[in-house]
Design a protein around this motif. Sequence first.
Motif, PDB file in Angstrom:
ATOM      1  N   ARG A  75       9.293  70.262  28.038  1.00 38.88           N
ATOM      2  CA  ARG A  75      10.580  70.413  28.710  1.00 38.88           C
ATOM      3  C   ARG A  75      10.547  69.642  30.023  1.00 38.88           C
ATOM      4  O   ARG A  75       9.488  69.489  30.636  1.00 38.88           O
ATOM      5  CB  ARG A  75      10.903  71.882  28.991  1.00 38.88           C
ATOM      6  N   LYS A  88      16.138  73.637  36.145  1.00 44.26           N
ATOM      7  CA  LYS A  88      16.348  74.003  34.750  1.00 44.26           C
ATOM      8  C   LYS A  88      15.307  73.289  33.887  1.00 44.26           C
ATOM      9  O   LYS A  88      14.926  72.153  34.174  1.00 44.26           O
ATOM     10  CB  LYS A  88      17.759  73.619  34.300  1.00 44.26           C
ATOM     11  N   THR A 115      14.793  71.681  30.375  1.00 47.84           N
ATOM     12  CA  THR A 115      15.637  71.199  29.287  1.00 47.84           C
ATOM     13  C   THR A 115      14.861  70.232  28.388  1.00 47.84           C
ATOM     14  O   THR A 115      13.910  69.576  28.825  1.00 47.84           O
ATOM     15  CB  THR A 115      16.890  70.478  29.822  1.00 47.84           C
ATOM     16  N   ASP A 132      15.383  66.812  26.371  1.00 47.20           N
ATOM     17  CA  ASP A 132      16.256  65.640  26.328  1.00 47.20           C
ATOM     18  C   ASP A 132      15.770  64.723  25.210  1.00 47.20           C
ATOM     19  O   ASP A 132      14.713  64.077  25.323  1.00 47.20           O
ATOM     20  CB  ASP A 132      16.222  64.909  27.669  1.00 47.20           C
ATOM     21  N   ASN A 154      13.684  80.464  35.169  1.00 51.59           N
ATOM     22  CA  ASN A 154      13.809  79.452  34.127  1.00 51.59           C
ATOM     23  C   ASN A 154      12.506  79.272  33.354  1.00 51.59           C
ATOM     24  O   ASN A 154      12.515  79.125  32.122  1.00 51.59           O
ATOM     25  CB  ASN A 154      14.240  78.115  34.727  1.00 51.59           C
TER      26      ASN A 154
END
Length: 362
Positions: free
Chosen positions: A70, A78, A80, A82, A154
Amino acid sequence: MMSRQLFHIIISIILLGTVSTIAPAQKSTLKNQRINGVNYLGPIYQVSEIHSISAKETIHSNWVSVVPVRLIGRNDFKLTYDAQRLRWSEGHDGILESIRAAKAEGYKVMLKPHAILEKKPNNSAGQRDKAGDAIWRGDLSPIEESDWIILENNYRDYIIELSYVAEIHQIELFCIGTELREFIINREEFWKQLITEVRSIYSGDITYSANWDEYDKVRLWSYFDYIGIDAYFPVSDEAIPTEKNAMKSWRKIKKEIKRISQFENRQVIFTEYGYRNVPYAGSRPWIHPQQQDVSNHIAQNNLYTAFYRSFWDENWVAGGFLWIWDYHSSDAHTTGFSVNNKPVIDVIRHWYGYPNDDNEID
């Protein structure tokens, strides 16, 4: 709408029937078999099926480390995925397929998530950057307490999600963090609580993967089942390191690792180790390929041999995971970390097949 935390609790009760509050590590069930592992670099693009990992027959590997990835946002922390910047195999579907393939071939599996700090944008003037001067995940240390809380929340969501994956798919070892030096040193209470939450969901062994320059600063090893170390220690300034000189450098390092292992009463797993086939590979082993690199297999062979001779017969070492075994076949003269098709394969095969077929630790 049901909160994510409540959802996690309900799923935990359904899966396990109870929520444990045990934080300190229990006696590991993995201590009788040497971990001859590979960190697995899966397909870049989506595939319908991973047909073979192939490390078992090629180098006698018995473990595979599957690595979800991540990105940590610099402005909002955050985490995430991609698809434009990461491999398919590093996302949710790719991770599940990698686990399935590894299990189908009889490997034991470590789940080892990486959280990578986003790079500073070139045109960042005037933009707020909560990550400050940090350029690597180990240096990330928010200034404001509120930002620490955001990062913690998070990161907790990420690891709890993976805890369910690890439990459902019967993963043997779960590494709940990789090279997060400032995070684990400065926020110990968060990590203690995270360990408790993970153990309430996941019933296997857990570890943390400390970078070579942080393992001796982590004060939470008693909460884990193993001491995890990414072993990119500088061991030689020679262009072509000799096995003898590299082993000499390892002696002092080995003494300190053994001291901590004995003090904590925990075996060591080298969650990452490896060298590229380039001159000066032992000087800064963490450096990734550069355009001007030239291949040198002798340097790689000698450094791998010195590492194995220093550690692989020690009963306080549970084993380790080389970096890296690539899904894609590569040319022998490429200068990345992949060992596929390179002469060092013979060195690895020897030590991964030694001392006997069962690779048991005395």
